[in-house]
Every structure is written in structure tokens, then in C-alpha cells.
Design an enzyme around this catalytic site. Structure first.
Site, PDB file in Angstrom:
ATOM      1  N   TYR A   1     -11.211  -3.457   4.728  1.00  0.00           N
ATOM      2  CA  TYR A   1     -11.464  -2.174   4.083  1.00  0.00           C
ATOM      3  C   TYR A   1     -12.925  -1.732   4.216  1.00  0.00           C
ATOM      4  O   TYR A   1     -13.400  -0.930   3.397  1.00  0.00           O
ATOM      5  CB  TYR A   1     -11.050  -2.230   2.610  1.00  0.00           C
ATOM      6  CG  TYR A   1      -9.550  -2.094   2.390  1.00  0.00           C
ATOM      7  CD1 TYR A   1      -8.819  -1.047   2.960  1.00  0.00           C
ATOM      8  CD2 TYR A   1      -8.867  -2.995   1.580  1.00  0.00           C
ATOM      9  CE1 TYR A   1      -7.458  -0.909   2.741  1.00  0.00           C
ATOM     10  CE2 TYR A   1      -7.493  -2.858   1.347  1.00  0.00           C
ATOM     11  CZ  TYR A   1      -6.798  -1.813   1.927  1.00  0.00           C
ATOM     12  OH  TYR A   1      -5.448  -1.671   1.703  1.00  0.00           O
TER      13      TYR A   1
ATOM     14  N   HIS B   1       0.258  -1.225   3.376  1.00  0.00           N
ATOM     15  CA  HIS B   1      -0.787  -0.795   4.311  1.00  0.00           C
ATOM     16  C   HIS B   1      -0.182  -0.699   5.703  1.00  0.00           C
ATOM     17  O   HIS B   1       0.611  -1.550   6.096  1.00  0.00           O
ATOM     18  CB  HIS B   1      -1.936  -1.816   4.349  1.00  0.00           C
ATOM     19  CG  HIS B   1      -2.888  -1.549   5.481  1.00  0.00           C
ATOM     20  ND1 HIS B   1      -3.892  -0.619   5.377  1.00  0.00           N
ATOM     21  CD2 HIS B   1      -2.936  -2.023   6.761  1.00  0.00           C
ATOM     22  CE1 HIS B   1      -4.536  -0.555   6.552  1.00  0.00           C
ATOM     23  NE2 HIS B   1      -3.968  -1.388   7.396  1.00  0.00           N
TER      24      HIS B   1
ATOM     25  N   LYS C   1       1.625  -5.049   0.112  1.00  0.00           N
ATOM     26  CA  LYS C   1       0.517  -5.359  -0.788  1.00  0.00           C
ATOM     27  C   LYS C   1       1.018  -6.180  -1.987  1.00  0.00           C
ATOM     28  O   LYS C   1       2.236  -6.294  -2.210  1.00  0.00           O
ATOM     29  CB  LYS C   1      -0.145  -4.049  -1.231  1.00  0.00           C
ATOM     30  CG  LYS C   1      -0.872  -3.314  -0.080  1.00  0.00           C
ATOM     31  CD  LYS C   1      -1.455  -1.991  -0.566  1.00  0.00           C
ATOM     32  CE  LYS C   1      -2.295  -1.301   0.503  1.00  0.00           C
ATOM     33  NZ  LYS C   1      -2.806   0.020   0.032  1.00  0.00           N
TER      34      LYS C   1
ATOM     35  N   ASN D   1       0.020   1.370  -4.173  1.00  0.00           N
ATOM     36  CA  ASN D   1       0.857   2.120  -3.230  1.00  0.00           C
ATOM     37  C   ASN D   1       1.578   1.241  -2.205  1.00  0.00           C
ATOM     38  O   ASN D   1       2.031   1.708  -1.172  1.00  0.00           O
ATOM     39  CB  ASN D   1       0.067   3.261  -2.579  1.00  0.00           C
ATOM     40  CG  ASN D   1      -1.065   2.765  -1.700  1.00  0.00           C
ATOM     41  OD1 ASN D   1      -1.261   1.555  -1.553  1.00  0.00           O
ATOM     42  ND2 ASN D   1      -1.801   3.685  -1.105  1.00  0.00           N
TER      43      ASN D   1
ATOM     44  N   GLU E   1      -7.276  -4.700  13.182  1.00  0.00           N
ATOM     45  CA  GLU E   1      -6.589  -5.262  12.015  1.00  0.00           C
ATOM     46  C   GLU E   1      -5.589  -6.350  12.406  1.00  0.00           C
ATOM     47  O   GLU E   1      -5.481  -7.359  11.711  1.00  0.00           O
ATOM     48  CB  GLU E   1      -5.886  -4.139  11.243  1.00  0.00           C
ATOM     49  CG  GLU E   1      -6.879  -3.172  10.588  1.00  0.00           C
ATOM     50  CD  GLU E   1      -6.225  -1.949   9.967  1.00  0.00           C
ATOM     51  OE1 GLU E   1      -4.974  -1.810  10.070  1.00  0.00           O
ATOM     52  OE2 GLU E   1      -6.950  -1.118   9.388  1.00  0.00           O
TER      53      GLU E   1
HETATM   54  P1  DAT Z   1      -3.940   4.597   3.602  1.00  0.00           P
HETATM   55  O1  DAT Z   1      -3.651   3.301   2.868  1.00  0.00           O
HETATM   56  O2  DAT Z   1      -2.853   5.604   3.387  1.00  0.00           O
HETATM   57  O3  DAT Z   1      -4.305   4.405   5.042  1.00  0.00           O
HETATM   58  P2  DAT Z   1      -6.799   5.028   3.121  1.00  0.00           P
HETATM   59  O4  DAT Z   1      -7.068   4.223   4.354  1.00  0.00           O
HETATM   60  O5  DAT Z   1      -7.451   6.347   3.003  1.00  0.00           O
HETATM   61  O6  DAT Z   1      -5.231   5.238   2.883  1.00  0.00           O
HETATM   62  O7  DAT Z   1      -7.245   4.188   1.858  1.00  0.00           O
HETATM   63  C1  DAT Z   1      -6.966   2.799   1.764  1.00  0.00           C
HETATM   64  C2  DAT Z   1      -6.460   2.501   0.362  1.00  0.00           C
HETATM   65  O8  DAT Z   1      -7.485   2.782  -0.579  1.00  0.00           O
HETATM   66  C3  DAT Z   1      -5.281   3.366  -0.069  1.00  0.00           C
HETATM   67  O9  DAT Z   1      -4.046   2.826   0.332  1.00  0.00           O
HETATM   68  C4  DAT Z   1      -5.433   3.403  -1.547  1.00  0.00           C
HETATM   69  C5  DAT Z   1      -6.931   3.332  -1.756  1.00  0.00           C
HETATM   70  N1  DAT Z   1      -7.494   4.666  -1.955  1.00  0.00           N
HETATM   71  C6  DAT Z   1      -7.797   5.580  -1.005  1.00  0.00           C
HETATM   72  N2  DAT Z   1      -8.295   6.703  -1.525  1.00  0.00           N
HETATM   73  C7  DAT Z   1      -8.328   6.498  -2.868  1.00  0.00           C
HETATM   74  C8  DAT Z   1      -8.739   7.266  -3.977  1.00  0.00           C
HETATM   75  N3  DAT Z   1      -9.227   8.503  -3.840  1.00  0.00           N
HETATM   76  N4  DAT Z   1      -8.615   6.714  -5.213  1.00  0.00           N
HETATM   77  C9  DAT Z   1      -8.123   5.467  -5.384  1.00  0.00           C
HETATM   78  N5  DAT Z   1      -7.712   4.677  -4.369  1.00  0.00           N
HETATM   79  C10 DAT Z   1      -7.812   5.184  -3.139  1.00  0.00           C
HETATM   80 MG    MG Z   2      -5.993   3.521   5.945  1.00  0.00          MG
END
Ligand code: DAT
Ligand code: MG
Length: 151
Positions: free
Chosen positions: A51, A117, A11, A114, A128
Site C-alpha cells: 500500500y 483487493h 481481506k 471492502n 503485487e
Molecule cells: P481499491 O482497493 O478499490 O483499488 P484504492 O487502491 O484506492 O482502492 O485504495 C486501497 C484501499 O484503501 C481501499 O480498498 C480502501 C482504502 N481506502 C481508499 N480510499 C479510502 C478513503 N477515502 N477512506 C478510507 N479508506 C480508503
Molecule cells: Mg488499489
């Protein structure tokens, strides 16, 4: 043994912080094979497709702002269990809870920064990989040491 191809994004924070090489190194050293790699700017349109599952959530706009803020490094990684191995190397979504030794655990502090991805499951991975790579950007090549990585 299921051979999978998964999408990884370093990212914008990872690229800005000079961690692209370190993150690619960790993933490449597992034995997963790089079949796609490029630096690219994610458009808001592509971010919305990528997303889509999070649209409407409170963090969605910030997430799109973040992923489109500056270039990402996109990787397609192939191998047995590529999806779960990549997720293991990444660590859980919240860096504060991610184990030491994982990319998020070692380099992150904030869920909104974080670093990486990785596709979550087979159907996401297929969708994706094809969102981020055209078929001519995916190279299917022979690795000379394959027998020392898979039986
Ligand atoms: P991952 O990236 O571990 O697959 P995800 O698909 O649930 O996680 O979410 C995509 C991204 O969105 C994640 O990397 C960070 C952001 N995100 C997810 N949940 C969040 C939250 N509760 N608050 C802020 N950002 C969040
Ligand atoms: Mg995810």
C-alpha cells in the site's frame, strides 16, 4: 489478447466472515485460471510495500491495521484481461456505490471493510504478484477445457 496475471486478496474481513470460498468461486467461474493460492498473514512490512501509494493519507494507518489484523487469502489469477475482469467482479472501492452482483456491492457496507483487493493495472499487477508469491508458488498448468473458455 493480452494474458495477464493479477493479484487478489480476500481481506481479513472476508476470511473472518467465511466468504473466502464464495469470493474465490465467483472469480474462478469467470474462466480466469488460478495459478497461485494461499492463506497467509500479512506483515506490517509487506502491507507497507503493498500500500505504498497510500502512505501519508489519513486512512493509511487504519488500512495497514486492517490488512494485518488476521489472515488473508492470496490468489494469483491468470487470463485474458484478468486485471479488468477481476476489478469488474469486485465492484468500486466504496461498497455503498458498488453495483449489485459485485463482491463489494453484495457483501460490504464500509470502505474500510471492502473485502477484496485486486491489482489496478499491469504494472501494479506485476509488482503485487511478485510481492505476495515466490516464483515456485506460481503454477503454470494446462487446463483441459481451455478451448471452451478462450477461442
Ligand atoms: P481499491 O482497493 O478499490 O483499488 P484504492 O487502491 O484506492 O482502492 O485504495 C486501497 C484501499 O484503501 C481501499 O480498498 C480502501 C482504502 N481506502 C481508499 N480510499 C479510502 C478513503 N477515502 N477512506 C478510507 N479508506 C480508503
Ligand atoms: Mg488499489
Amino acid at each position: 489478447m493480452a494474458i495477464e496475471t493479477t493479484l487478489v486478496l480476500v481481506k481479513p474481513d472476508g476470511v473472518q466472515r467465511g466468504l473466502s470460498g464464495e469470493i474465490i468461486r465467483r472469480l474462478e467461474q469467470t474462466g480466469l485460471k488460478l495459478v497461485g493460492l494461499k492463506l497467509m498473514q500479512v506483515s506490517r512490512e509487506l502491507a507497507g510495500k503493498h500500500y505504498g501509494e497510500h502512505e501519508g493519507k489519513p486512512f493509511y494507518n487504519g488500512l495497514v491495521d486492517y490488512i494485518t489484523a488476521s489472515p488473508v487469502v492470496a490468489l494469483a489469477l491468470e487470463g485474458p484481461n484478468a486485471i479488468s475482469i477481476t476489478r469488474k467482479m469486485m465492484g468500486v472501492t466504496k461498497p455503498a456505490e458498488a453495483a449489485p452482483g459485485t463482491i463489494r456491492g453484495d457483501f460490504g457496507v464500509d470502505i474500510g471493510r471492502n473485502l477484496i483487493h485486486g491489482s489496478a493495472n499491469e504494472s501494479d499487477a506485476k509488482r503485487e504478484v511478485s510481492l505476495f508469491f515466490s516464483s515456485d508458488e506460481l503454477l503454470r498448468w494446462d487446463r483441459t477445457n481451455e478451448g471452451w473458455i478462450t477461442e
